[in-house]
Design an enzyme around this catalytic site. Structure first.
Site, PDB file in Angstrom:
ATOM      1  N   ASP A 150      -0.111  -7.430  -5.383  1.00 31.10           N
ATOM      2  CA  ASP A 150      -1.519  -7.473  -4.979  1.00 31.10           C
ATOM      3  C   ASP A 150      -1.575  -8.370  -3.750  1.00 31.10           C
ATOM      4  O   ASP A 150      -1.247  -9.567  -3.837  1.00 31.10           O
ATOM      5  CB  ASP A 150      -2.369  -8.065  -6.132  1.00 31.10           C
ATOM      6  CG  ASP A 150      -3.866  -8.141  -5.751  1.00 31.10           C
ATOM      7  OD1 ASP A 150      -4.693  -8.285  -6.658  1.00 31.10           O
ATOM      8  OD2 ASP A 150      -4.171  -8.060  -4.535  1.00 31.10           O
ATOM      9  N   LEU A 152       1.585   3.469  -2.085  1.00 34.90           N
ATOM     10  CA  LEU A 152       1.180   4.697  -2.807  1.00 34.90           C
ATOM     11  C   LEU A 152      -0.025   5.350  -2.143  1.00 34.90           C
ATOM     12  O   LEU A 152      -0.586   6.303  -2.663  1.00 34.90           O
ATOM     13  CB  LEU A 152       0.880   4.365  -4.276  1.00 34.90           C
ATOM     14  CG  LEU A 152       2.053   3.746  -5.047  1.00 34.90           C
ATOM     15  CD1 LEU A 152       1.664   3.508  -6.505  1.00 34.90           C
ATOM     16  CD2 LEU A 152       3.301   4.615  -4.958  1.00 34.90           C
ATOM     17  N   GLY A 153      -0.392   4.864  -0.991  1.00 39.27           N
ATOM     18  CA  GLY A 153      -1.556   5.393  -0.260  1.00 39.27           C
ATOM     19  C   GLY A 153      -1.182   6.586   0.611  1.00 39.27           C
ATOM     20  O   GLY A 153      -0.055   7.082   0.556  1.00 39.27           O
ATOM     21  N   GLN A 154      -2.146   7.017   1.453  1.00 31.51           N
ATOM     22  CA  GLN A 154      -1.929   8.243   2.239  1.00 31.51           C
ATOM     23  C   GLN A 154      -0.732   8.095   3.178  1.00 31.51           C
ATOM     24  O   GLN A 154       0.112   8.989   3.253  1.00 31.51           O
ATOM     25  CB  GLN A 154      -3.190   8.568   3.072  1.00 31.51           C
ATOM     26  CG  GLN A 154      -3.044   9.867   3.857  1.00 31.51           C
ATOM     27  CD  GLN A 154      -4.080  10.093   4.925  1.00 31.51           C
ATOM     28  OE1 GLN A 154      -4.825   9.193   5.305  1.00 31.51           O
ATOM     29  NE2 GLN A 154      -4.136  11.310   5.426  1.00 31.51           N
ATOM     30  N   TYR A 193     -15.226  -2.029   8.347  1.00 27.66           N
ATOM     31  CA  TYR A 193     -13.831  -1.606   8.520  1.00 27.66           C
ATOM     32  C   TYR A 193     -13.358  -1.906   9.941  1.00 27.66           C
ATOM     33  O   TYR A 193     -12.293  -2.481  10.152  1.00 27.66           O
ATOM     34  CB  TYR A 193     -13.735  -0.106   8.238  1.00 27.66           C
ATOM     35  CG  TYR A 193     -12.375   0.506   8.437  1.00 27.66           C
ATOM     36  CD1 TYR A 193     -12.157   1.409   9.471  1.00 27.66           C
ATOM     37  CD2 TYR A 193     -11.315   0.198   7.586  1.00 27.66           C
ATOM     38  CE1 TYR A 193     -10.918   1.997   9.647  1.00 27.66           C
ATOM     39  CE2 TYR A 193     -10.077   0.780   7.763  1.00 27.66           C
ATOM     40  CZ  TYR A 193      -9.889   1.686   8.797  1.00 27.66           C
ATOM     41  OH  TYR A 193      -8.661   2.273   8.966  1.00 27.66           O
ATOM     42  N   GLY A 230       0.827  -1.210   0.000  1.00 28.41           N
ATOM     43  CA  GLY A 230       0.000   0.000   0.000  1.00 28.41           C
ATOM     44  C   GLY A 230       0.858   1.255   0.000  1.00 28.41           C
ATOM     45  O   GLY A 230       0.514   2.284   0.562  1.00 28.41           O
ATOM     46  N   LYS A 260     -10.554  -4.445  11.406  1.00 30.38           N
ATOM     47  CA  LYS A 260      -9.436  -3.955  12.226  1.00 30.38           C
ATOM     48  C   LYS A 260      -9.285  -4.775  13.500  1.00 30.38           C
ATOM     49  O   LYS A 260      -8.184  -5.116  13.918  1.00 30.38           O
ATOM     50  CB  LYS A 260      -9.624  -2.460  12.537  1.00 30.38           C
ATOM     51  CG  LYS A 260      -9.334  -1.559  11.354  1.00 30.38           C
ATOM     52  CD  LYS A 260      -7.869  -1.694  10.935  1.00 30.38           C
ATOM     53  CE  LYS A 260      -7.609  -1.232   9.518  1.00 30.38           C
ATOM     54  NZ  LYS A 260      -6.202  -1.433   9.111  1.00 30.38           N
TER      55      LYS A 260
END
Ligand code: VAH
Length: 316
Positions: free
Chosen positions: A51, A8-10, A140, A6, A144
């Protein structure tokens, strides 16, 4: 060597650059499910298309780069997760399971963040304890809590060195968040500079824990480097830097942009999610066990965020 999924995420897009500065470009392998327009990350060190639903792709990246730690950030956030719960389960739980299985087979450590979303409506909302009731009612949040339990299981049962933090809403100026409930606290700064007004999808008195990205990156690196003999907890530590409402961040921005105005068009779905989360966290365990100490409060974050965004958006 570290593999960041991940990337390229925030969080990932900033963590890659920060860790490359500290540990050397070649020691941080960035990976993402698809190529996106992020030359800073892709061109500054090793990059792999991974992926997380394809275990072999994770295994191949781990073997090729002799990875000893996976920082697993690939995930679907709360609001997108409520719109597509099946996808959220697959990516957030099956993706993490795949990473943990490879970690078990290849003796690799795993850091993966949980979230304040791991708490639900029946959790004490003020100064939420480190160890308390966790019955979230969002997909979500379910993913978690499942992730926290999976990571603790792999530590207890197989000795995999798993660690994690429960992140609050994260605010940053590099990469936008991918469809969370706390995203308003990022968009409000962009709109304050671009249009001078913002329509908020949450009620003005909705309190949630928040953190500026520099503190979040520090938390990941500090916990990943922490002395394991000092860790009583592992997955996952409450961490927070501040708690505010739309009303309060509006007032803070108006100290810098007096003509800024906010209005409200409540989105019932995201309001329901936000209302199920804590108002404030107790992060004493992180402070005691690995020296957690945030640097940015609302005033300091607003000052820095507006300055950095003026440069980024080329607004004087
Ligand atoms: C979200 N930013 O809003 C994420 C985070 C606590 C919030 O998990 O879904």
């Amino acid at each position: 060597k570290v593999l960041i999924t991940g990337a390229l995420g925030q969080i990932g897009s900033e963590l890659v650059l920060e860790m490359r500065k500290i540990y050397g470009d070649q020691n941080i392998v960035a990976s993402s499910r698809s190529m996106e327009d992020n030359p800073k990350v892709i061109e500054s060190g090793p990059f792999e298309l991974v992926d997380v639903l394809e275990p072999k792709q994770i295994a191949d990246a781990v073997s090729k780069h002799k990875v000893d730690t996976i920082i697993h950030l690939a995930a679907i956030l709360s609001a997108v997760g409520e719109a597509n719960p099946a996808l959220a389960w697959k990516i957030n739980v099956e993706g993490l399971f795949n990473a943990l299985e490879i970690a078990r087979e290849k003796n690799v450590a795993v850091f993966t963040p949980s979230s304040i979303a791991a708490f639900g409506p029946s959790t004490p909302k003020d100064n939420t304890p480190q160890d308390t009731l966790q019955r979230p009612n969002t997909m979500y949040g379910v993913t978690k809590v499942s992730g926290e339990l999976l990571c603790d299981y792999y530590y207890e049962k197989f000795g995999v060195d798993t660690r994690g933090v429960r992140f609050p809403g994260l605010i940053s100026y590099e990469t936008l968040p991918g469809g969370g409930t706390t995203d308003y606290a990022v968009h409000i700064y962009y709109e304050a500079l671009k249009t001078g007004k913002y329509t908020c999808y949450l009620k003005e008195d909705t309190y949630m824990d928040m953190m500026y990205m520099p503190d979040a990156l520090q938390a990941i690196i500090q916990l990943a480097e922490a002395d394991p003999s000092k860790l009583v907890h592992r997955n996952a530590f409450n961490v927070t830097a501040m708690s505010f409402s739309p009303k309060e961040i509006n007032e803070e921005i108006r100290k810098h942009i007096p003509q800024f105005t906010i209005d409200y068009q409540v989105d019932p779905i995201r309001q329901k999610i936000a209302d199920s989360w804590p108002n404030s966290l107790d992060d004493q365990a992180a402070r005691t066990e690995w020296g957690w100490k945030p640097k940015y409060d609302l005033a300091a974050m607003t000052q820095d965020m507006l300055g950095k965004l003026r440069n980024k958006l080329n607004i004087k």
